[in-house]
Design an enzyme around this catalytic site. Structure first.
Site, PDB file in Angstrom:
ATOM      1  N   LYS A  76       0.829  -1.206   0.000  1.00  0.00           N
ATOM      2  CA  LYS A  76       0.000   0.000   0.000  1.00  0.00           C
ATOM      3  C   LYS A  76       0.862   1.254   0.000  1.00  0.00           C
ATOM      4  O   LYS A  76       1.859   1.335   0.730  1.00  0.00           O
ATOM      5  CB  LYS A  76      -0.935  -0.009   1.202  1.00  0.00           C
ATOM      6  CG  LYS A  76      -1.923   1.155   1.230  1.00  0.00           C
ATOM      7  CD  LYS A  76      -2.927   1.023   2.364  1.00  0.00           C
ATOM      8  CE  LYS A  76      -3.883   2.216   2.396  1.00  0.00           C
ATOM      9  NZ  LYS A  76      -4.920   2.097   3.440  1.00  0.00           N
ATOM     10  N   SER A 151      -9.160   3.540   1.748  1.00  0.00           N
ATOM     11  CA  SER A 151      -7.970   4.030   1.076  1.00  0.00           C
ATOM     12  C   SER A 151      -7.129   2.906   0.473  1.00  0.00           C
ATOM     13  O   SER A 151      -6.177   3.168  -0.261  1.00  0.00           O
ATOM     14  CB  SER A 151      -7.121   4.845   2.069  1.00  0.00           C
ATOM     15  OG  SER A 151      -6.684   4.041   3.160  1.00  0.00           O
ATOM     16  N   SER A 175     -10.926   1.486   5.691  1.00  0.00           N
ATOM     17  CA  SER A 175     -10.068   1.405   4.512  1.00  0.00           C
ATOM     18  C   SER A 175      -9.607   0.014   4.133  1.00  0.00           C
ATOM     19  O   SER A 175      -9.045  -0.182   3.057  1.00  0.00           O
ATOM     20  CB  SER A 175      -8.847   2.314   4.689  1.00  0.00           C
ATOM     21  OG  SER A 175      -9.238   3.665   4.700  1.00  0.00           O
TER      22      SER A 175
END
Length: 469
Positions: A76, A151, A175
């Site tokens: 990520k 996210s 997220s």
């Protein structure tokens, strides 16, 4: 079916046995990324193919390093991978090269993972829509004109497209769960402290955000948790290591599940979402679970106000340096500027009230879990929305007063650090994916994964409904 579509556990077993070489897997991965990533923009800052192939060959020539030996992964875009770019989606960090790994990245590396690049995020991870001025927008694999969520949107889309078999994410509001639900995969938010937060300037106050895994099955979630759930004596709130192996045929017989729906009308939902979740609950019921609707156990507005203030306070501290410099402040997204300003304006009395609400909800939840083992809510209050939106301004006619209000359904879990997993429940009439979050008392992580694995074995949504590549 390509081996890239196997569960991570099967792929890793083939790598360990020599049935597949790391070089073969890496070559196939890079070819698939080349063929599929342009449609969704899930993986960014892809490393040089020659370097990656060299690392794969080195893995084949050496001894088995660990549980993830030879597995390609993309990390990520908020985390550090030594020697690679880490922009966090911000033009302020467009030239930043990470000098060291984030701690969880070093754990993955030590177990043999090979990092091919990053997965896309919203700027600084703020918001559940993965777009930023550096890397652009991540599109939904099932509807390219719609968002993949966030996210951890790049992670969810990369999993759905079969470009990676395991992915990491983080979750302060939803997220890990929102992008899983919107990409027809699984996202697991562990109990707070099971995966220790990264060392930093402040490690005692902030208890909203945690790291966790995403995958195409709960069993693969457990496999990655076995690597990530490593106590760190440098930070507080550690949980002792525990076994993460799931049984071959987990059962939900007799498990009591409370269905919270739209939280007594407090959380508006777009049409069709509740019906799909009820379909998912019927699967659990058919497997022997005792599913029943439950009245809202706590005031939704009080929870949201507590979470909003605690989050703003944390961001105001973490991002103070960027906000106080007029040049860097001007380059922050409006939502970041608003959050930090709100955090700086909070009084001691407001912070105490937020903490008192959080404490009261934790006590109430503990009592609720005396009567049920699992609670269930939708994973989102709306369907994946168009990519040119910043965020939904209304849901079912009700105005959203903040950029994150439309994700209020995530707050009951995030506010008090409960374990939660997003499980796929199907698609709208327009073919848009949706998920349902199952959550349990703090510390019941493995038991919750057992429930999710039983559900997965009965449904197999990611495998039976892949996107059209």
């Amino acid at each position: 079916m390509s081996f890239l579509d196997w569960d991570a556990g099967a792929l890793l077993a083939a790598l360990r046995s020599g049935e597949l070489s790391a070089e073969t897997v890496m070559a196939a991965t890079l070819e698939r990324v080349k063929a599929r990533n342009a449609a969704v923009n899930a993986i960014v800052d892809l490393r040089e193919a020659d370097v990656l192939m060299s690392e794969a060959r080195a893995a084949d020539q050496g001894t088995i390093r660990g549980k993830l030996h030879g597995l390609p992964m993309a990390i990520k875009g908020l985390a550090h991978v030594q020697g690679t770019r880490n922009t966090e989606g911000s033009p302020l960090y467009v030239d930043r090269i990470s000098e060291v790994d984030s701690r969880f990245v070093s754990l993955l590396r030590n177990e043999g993972a090979i990092f091919i690049g990053k997965t896309n995020v919203p700027e600084f991870g703020l918001g559940s829509h993965s777009y930023n001025p550096v890397h652009g927008v991540t599109r939904n694999p099932y509807a390219e004109g719609r968002t993949a969520g966030g996210s951890s949107g790049g992670a969810g889309a990369a999993l759905a497209m079969g470009m990676v078999a395991l992915a990491d994410g983080s979750d302060a509001m939803g997220s890990l769960r929102n992008p899983a639900g919107w990409n027809n995969v699984y996202g697991f938010r562990p109990s707070f402290g099971v995966v220790p937060r990264e060392p930093g300037d402040e490690v005692f106050w902030q208890q909203l955000s945690t790291l966790g895994p995403m995958a195409r099955s709960p069993r693969d979630i457990a496999l990655m948790m076995d690597v990530m759930a490593e106590p760190n004596p440098a930070v507080p709130f550690n949980t002792p290591r525990q076994p993460w192996a799931l049984g071959e045929a987990p059962t939900v017989s007799g498990v009591r599940v409370g269905w919270l729906g739209d939280w007594g009308g407090a959380m508006p939902m777009e049409q069709g979402i509740l019906d799909l979740c009820k379909g998912g609950l019927s699967v659990l019921s058919n497997l022997g679970a005792e599913v029943a609707p439950m009245a809202a156990p706590f005031d939704a507005e009080e929870m949201f106000a507590s979470w909003r203030d605690l989050r703003a306070f944390a961001l105001a501290g973490d991002m103070a340096g960027l906000f106080e410099n007029p040049e860097t402040r001007a380059r922050l997204k409006p939502e970041a500027q608003w959050e930090i300003a709100c955090g700086q304006e909070l009084s001691v009395a407001q912070l105490h009230a937020a903490c008192a609400t959080r404490s009261a909800w934790f006590r109430r939840a503990a009592a609720v879990f005396e009567d049920v083992e699992v609670l269930a809510l939708p994973v989102s209050q709306c369907w994946p929305f168009p990519i040119d939106w910043d965020w939904p301004k209304e849901i079912s006619g009700r105005a959203m007063d903040t950029y994150h209000r439309w994700m209020q359904v995530m707050v009951p879990v995030s506010l008090i650090g409960l374990p939660a997993i997003s499980v796929p429940v199907g698609f709208s009439d327009q073919g848009l994916p949706m998920g349902m979050q199952l959550f349990a008392r703090k510390g019941a992580d493995v038991a919750l994964l057992q429930v999710a694995e039983a559900y997965h074995q009965a449904t197999g949504w990611p495998q039976s409904h892949p996107p059209i590549a």
